[in-house]
Design a protein around this motif. Structure first.
Motif, PDB file in Angstrom:
ATOM      1  N   HIS A  16     -21.784  18.937  27.509  1.00 35.16           N
ATOM      2  CA  HIS A  16     -20.714  19.733  27.037  1.00 35.16           C
ATOM      3  C   HIS A  16     -20.017  20.483  28.315  1.00 35.16           C
ATOM      4  N   TYR A  17     -19.209  20.343  28.773  1.00 35.47           N
ATOM      5  CA  TYR A  17     -18.286  21.647  29.481  1.00 35.47           C
ATOM      6  C   TYR A  17     -17.653  22.236  29.305  1.00 35.47           C
ATOM      7  N   GLY A  18     -18.303  23.803  29.258  1.00 28.99           N
ATOM      8  CA  GLY A  18     -18.088  24.919  28.214  1.00 28.99           C
ATOM      9  C   GLY A  18     -18.064  24.275  27.134  1.00 28.99           C
ATOM     10  N   THR A  19     -16.658  24.767  26.198  1.00 25.30           N
ATOM     11  CA  THR A  19     -16.460  24.417  24.903  1.00 25.30           C
ATOM     12  C   THR A  19     -16.156  22.842  24.606  1.00 25.30           C
ATOM     13  N   PHE A  20     -15.941  22.438  25.930  1.00 26.11           N
ATOM     14  CA  PHE A  20     -15.413  20.730  25.494  1.00 26.11           C
ATOM     15  C   PHE A  20     -16.426  20.147  25.785  1.00 26.11           C
ATOM     16  N   ALA A  21     -16.741  19.109  24.325  1.00 29.74           N
ATOM     17  CA  ALA A  21     -17.614  18.546  23.983  1.00 29.74           C
ATOM     18  C   ALA A  21     -16.871  17.036  24.845  1.00 29.74           C
ATOM     19  N   ALA A  22     -17.363  16.118  25.519  1.00 30.41           N
ATOM     20  CA  ALA A  22     -16.836  15.140  26.416  1.00 30.41           C
ATOM     21  C   ALA A  22     -18.308  13.906  25.854  1.00 30.41           C
ATOM     22  N   VAL A  23     -18.853  14.156  25.595  1.00 31.75           N
ATOM     23  CA  VAL A  23     -20.047  13.094  25.049  1.00 31.75           C
ATOM     24  C   VAL A  23     -20.860  14.643  23.722  1.00 31.75           C
ATOM     25  N   THR A  60     -26.517  18.506  28.258  1.00 25.35           N
ATOM     26  CA  THR A  60     -26.601  19.138  27.609  1.00 25.35           C
ATOM     27  C   THR A  60     -27.463  19.115  26.863  1.00 25.35           C
ATOM     28  N   GLY A  61     -27.464  17.364  26.437  1.00 20.96           N
ATOM     29  CA  GLY A  61     -28.512  18.090  25.341  1.00 20.96           C
ATOM     30  C   GLY A  61     -29.289  16.340  24.850  1.00 20.96           C
ATOM     31  N   GLY A  62     -29.820  16.302  24.072  1.00 21.79           N
ATOM     32  CA  GLY A  62     -30.702  15.222  23.707  1.00 21.79           C
ATOM     33  C   GLY A  62     -31.474  14.253  25.042  1.00 21.79           C
ATOM     34  N   THR A  63     -31.931  13.250  24.416  1.00 24.24           N
ATOM     35  CA  THR A  63     -32.797  12.755  25.867  1.00 24.24           C
ATOM     36  C   THR A  63     -31.825  11.393  26.383  1.00 24.24           C
ATOM     37  N   ALA A  64     -33.208  10.903  27.421  1.00 28.31           N
ATOM     38  CA  ALA A  64     -33.133   9.663  27.748  1.00 28.31           C
ATOM     39  C   ALA A  64     -34.640   9.085  28.768  1.00 28.31           C
TER      40      ALA A  64
END
Length: 318
Positions: A16-23, A60-64
């Motif tokens: 996320h970039y601020g409120t924008f969710a790129a993924v 900003t979230g999840g794992t890899a």
């Protein structure tokens, strides 16, 4: 410690970039020694996903995990295991191919002798030896892409990210690049490929993940994805175009599906099973209708893409 069977194991990966969710949420499971393609329309999040997996952008979230190493906690180890070729060449136009590769090798810690040797190996492998001393500004697009891929392979990484590797290449050079990818996999590399060319994914990928609006909307082998959106299509061309409507009624009765006439003399109908084809042929023959041509057509990846995303395939910018 045994080697991980997954080269990439991503779960709920988000950026996320601020409120924008790129993924928003991406899951990827890529076995070692395979080619995995990521498809998606413009802005779907393909490039952002690659940048996170390559440790260029922090999620900003999840794992890899890359070959067992966490992309955040073990970023340095991950970088030692990957090669990345982006959409645009990362080489210096004012230097020669040899100078570019030698500099990259030295930056990776090779001594002078090993850097020269590895440079010579890669120039030969990518058919650039004859142009090794020419400045890159004189190179064609295909030669530049080959050099960029060569630079990403200096350290012989087990996992290679190819982000739109054939964008802008002519058809012949694109096929040459496909052969290079196949050769890399044959030698044990794993490839994660993003592409705007659906036929490229069909040619190269063992499995495909389709991303739209930052999330996975489908995953499977090319054949599985084609089968997921519908049945095969029967295309029949009759000898006499005047028989088209009568043939359409017979085909519809035999298949249980509406038969439409695309052009006079040619009609199409969905097939629940290819076993219906002999019944269609027998019924047409019994009615005295001659057949000039018959074909069974499967959905292609274009049909899959439009069905899943509703968008034409374009270069990703996110």
């Amino acid at each position: 410690m045994t080697e991980p069977t997954l080269a990439i194991d991503a779960r709920g990966l988000a950026k996320h970039y601020g409120t924008f969710a790129a993924v928003t949420s991406v899951d990827l499971a890529v076995p070692t020694g395979t080619v995995h393609a990521v498809l998606g329309p413009n802005g779907a999040g393909k490039t952002t996903t690659v940048r996170m997996l390559a440790t260029l952008t922090r999620p900003t979230g999840g794992t890899a995990r890359i070959l067992g190493h966490d992309i955040v906690r073990d970023a340095t180890a991950v970088r030692s295991l990957i090669g990345l070729t982006g959409q645009y060449a990362s080489v210096d136009n004012d230097l020669s191919a040899r100078e570019n590769l030698t500099i990259f090798a030295r930056l990776l810690g090779y001594n002078r002798a090993r850097a020269r040797a590895r440079t010579d190996e890669l120039l030969a492998e990518f058919s650039l030896t004859d142009s090794a001393t020419k400045p890159l500004k004189s190179f064609s697009g295909g030669m530049r892409r080959r050099l960029d891929l060569a630079a990403s392979l200096i350290a012989e990484p087990p996992l290679i990210f190819l982000d739109e590797p054939t964008t802008g290449l002519d058809p012949r050079t694109r096929v040459d690049m496909w052969n290079t990818v196949r050769s890399l996999v044959a030698r044990g590399s794993t490839i994660l490929l993003t592409t705007q060319y659906l036929e490229e994914a069909d040619e190269l990928a063992d499995r495909i993940t389709v991303i739209d609006h930052g999330t996975v909307v489908a995953e499977g082998s090319p054949d599985e994805l084609k089968d997921s959106i519908g049945h095969s299509v029967l295309r029949v061309t009759v000898t006499d175009p005047h028989d088209t409507l009568r043939a359409a009624r017979i085909v519809a009765a035999s298949t249980g599906a509406e038969a439409s006439a695309a052009t006079p003399g040619t009609l199409t109908a969905a097939l629940a099973s290819t076993s219906e084809v002999p019944e269609v042929l027998l019924a047409l023959r019994a009615a005295g209708i001659g057949i000039r041509d018959l074909a069974i057509e499967r959905p292609d990846l274009n049909a899959v893409f439009f069905a899943l995303t509703g968008n034409p395939h374009k270069e990703d910018v996110a």
